[in-house]
Write a protein that holds these residues in place. Sequence first.
Motif, PDB file in Angstrom:
ATOM      1  N   LEU A  14      57.536  35.806   8.503  1.00 42.36           N
ATOM      2  CA  LEU A  14      57.474  36.058   9.943  1.00 42.36           C
ATOM      3  C   LEU A  14      56.641  37.285  10.282  1.00 42.36           C
ATOM      4  O   LEU A  14      56.221  37.450  11.419  1.00 42.36           O
ATOM      5  N   THR A  15      56.373  38.142   9.300  1.00 42.92           N
ATOM      6  CA  THR A  15      55.543  39.322   9.549  1.00 42.92           C
ATOM      7  C   THR A  15      54.061  39.023   9.377  1.00 42.92           C
ATOM      8  O   THR A  15      53.232  39.858   9.670  1.00 42.92           O
ATOM      9  N   ARG A  16      53.735  37.820   8.891  1.00 37.77           N
ATOM     10  CA  ARG A  16      52.342  37.432   8.676  1.00 37.77           C
ATOM     11  C   ARG A  16      51.998  36.155   9.443  1.00 37.77           C
ATOM     12  O   ARG A  16      51.198  35.353   8.978  1.00 37.77           O
ATOM     13  N   GLY A  17      52.622  35.969  10.586  1.00 43.03           N
ATOM     14  CA  GLY A  17      52.297  34.830  11.428  1.00 43.03           C
ATOM     15  C   GLY A  17      53.102  33.576  11.183  1.00 43.03           C
ATOM     16  O   GLY A  17      52.901  32.574  11.856  1.00 43.03           O
ATOM     17  N   GLY A  18      54.019  33.606  10.220  1.00 41.63           N
ATOM     18  CA  GLY A  18      54.879  32.458   9.984  1.00 41.63           C
ATOM     19  C   GLY A  18      55.792  32.236  11.179  1.00 41.63           C
ATOM     20  O   GLY A  18      56.084  33.165  11.942  1.00 41.63           O
ATOM     21  N   THR A  19      56.222  31.010  11.362  1.00 42.01           N
ATOM     22  CA  THR A  19      57.077  30.683  12.498  1.00 42.01           C
ATOM     23  C   THR A  19      58.314  29.914  12.035  1.00 42.01           C
ATOM     24  O   THR A  19      58.327  29.350  10.946  1.00 42.01           O
ATOM     25  N   VAL A  20      59.298  29.894  12.887  1.00 42.96           N
ATOM     26  CA  VAL A  20      60.509  29.114  12.638  1.00 42.96           C
ATOM     27  C   VAL A  20      60.113  27.645  12.706  1.00 42.96           C
ATOM     28  O   VAL A  20      59.428  27.228  13.647  1.00 42.96           O
ATOM     29  N   PRO A  21      60.520  26.834  11.731  1.00 38.09           N
ATOM     30  CA  PRO A  21      60.181  25.414  11.766  1.00 38.09           C
ATOM     31  C   PRO A  21      60.670  24.748  13.051  1.00 38.09           C
ATOM     32  O   PRO A  21      61.741  25.084  13.565  1.00 38.09           O
ATOM     33  N   GLY A  22      59.887  23.841  13.577  1.00 35.42           N
ATOM     34  CA  GLY A  22      60.231  23.138  14.810  1.00 35.42           C
ATOM     35  C   GLY A  22      61.560  22.407  14.700  1.00 35.42           C
ATOM     36  O   GLY A  22      61.904  21.874  13.653  1.00 35.42           O
ATOM     37  N   GLY A  23      62.297  22.421  15.779  1.00 32.02           N
ATOM     38  CA  GLY A  23      63.560  21.700  15.835  1.00 32.02           C
ATOM     39  C   GLY A  23      64.740  22.443  15.235  1.00 32.02           C
ATOM     40  O   GLY A  23      65.865  21.980  15.323  1.00 32.02           O
ATOM     41  N   VAL A  24      64.500  23.596  14.604  1.00 37.72           N
ATOM     42  CA  VAL A  24      65.592  24.360  14.005  1.00 37.72           C
ATOM     43  C   VAL A  24      66.303  25.136  15.096  1.00 37.72           C
ATOM     44  O   VAL A  24      65.686  25.858  15.864  1.00 37.72           O
ATOM     45  N   ARG A  25      67.628  24.989  15.179  1.00 37.35           N
ATOM     46  CA  ARG A  25      68.392  25.640  16.239  1.00 37.35           C
ATOM     47  C   ARG A  25      69.460  26.592  15.718  1.00 37.35           C
ATOM     48  O   ARG A  25      70.018  27.359  16.467  1.00 37.35           O
ATOM     49  N   HIS A  26      69.785  26.527  14.442  1.00 39.18           N
ATOM     50  CA  HIS A  26      70.896  27.342  13.920  1.00 39.18           C
ATOM     51  C   HIS A  26      70.470  28.800  13.789  1.00 39.18           C
ATOM     52  O   HIS A  26      69.440  29.115  13.218  1.00 39.18           O
ATOM     53  N   ASP A  27      71.277  29.696  14.350  1.00 30.79           N
ATOM     54  CA  ASP A  27      71.082  31.118  14.110  1.00 30.79           C
ATOM     55  C   ASP A  27      72.406  31.706  13.663  1.00 30.79           C
ATOM     56  O   ASP A  27      73.424  31.033  13.652  1.00 30.79           O
ATOM     57  N   TRP A  28      72.389  32.963  13.247  1.00 31.00           N
ATOM     58  CA  TRP A  28      73.535  33.586  12.609  1.00 31.00           C
ATOM     59  C   TRP A  28      74.000  34.796  13.406  1.00 31.00           C
ATOM     60  O   TRP A  28      73.180  35.556  13.919  1.00 31.00           O
ATOM     61  N   ASN A  29      75.307  34.997  13.451  1.00 31.17           N
ATOM     62  CA  ASN A  29      75.875  36.203  14.028  1.00 31.17           C
ATOM     63  C   ASN A  29      75.652  37.328  13.018  1.00 31.17           C
ATOM     64  O   ASN A  29      75.951  37.180  11.836  1.00 31.17           O
TER      65      ASN A  29
END
Length: 93
Positions: A34-49
Motif C-alpha cells: 500500500l506504500t507503493r501504489g498497491g490497492t485493496v482488491p476489489g470487492g473486499v469489505r472485511h476490516d478489523w477493529n
Amino acid sequence: MRRFPIACVIAAVTVAFCAARSDGSEPPPGVPDLTRGGTVPGGVRHDWNLGPTGLRGWMHCDTLVTKDARQILVTRVDEGSPADGLVRVGDVI
C-alpha cells in the motif's frame, strides 16, 4: 494526556509488522504494498477493529489469517477516540 498512548500503540503495531519481515524479502504474490501504489482488491469489505485505538483497518488476509500482512489501511477513525485528529482514513500503518 490521552493522545500519547495512541502514538505508542501505533508505534508498537508498526514495529511488530515491520520486524516480521525485517530480512528485506518481498511479500508473497497477491499481497499489495500500500506504500507503493498497491490497492485493496476489489470487492473486499472485511476490516478489523484495532483495539482501543478507535481505529478500524484493512489488512491482507487469507481466510481470516493475517500472517502475511505487513500494512494496515485505516478505514475508520471514531470521533472522540484516542486516534481522532492523529490518524486519518486512508493512512497506512
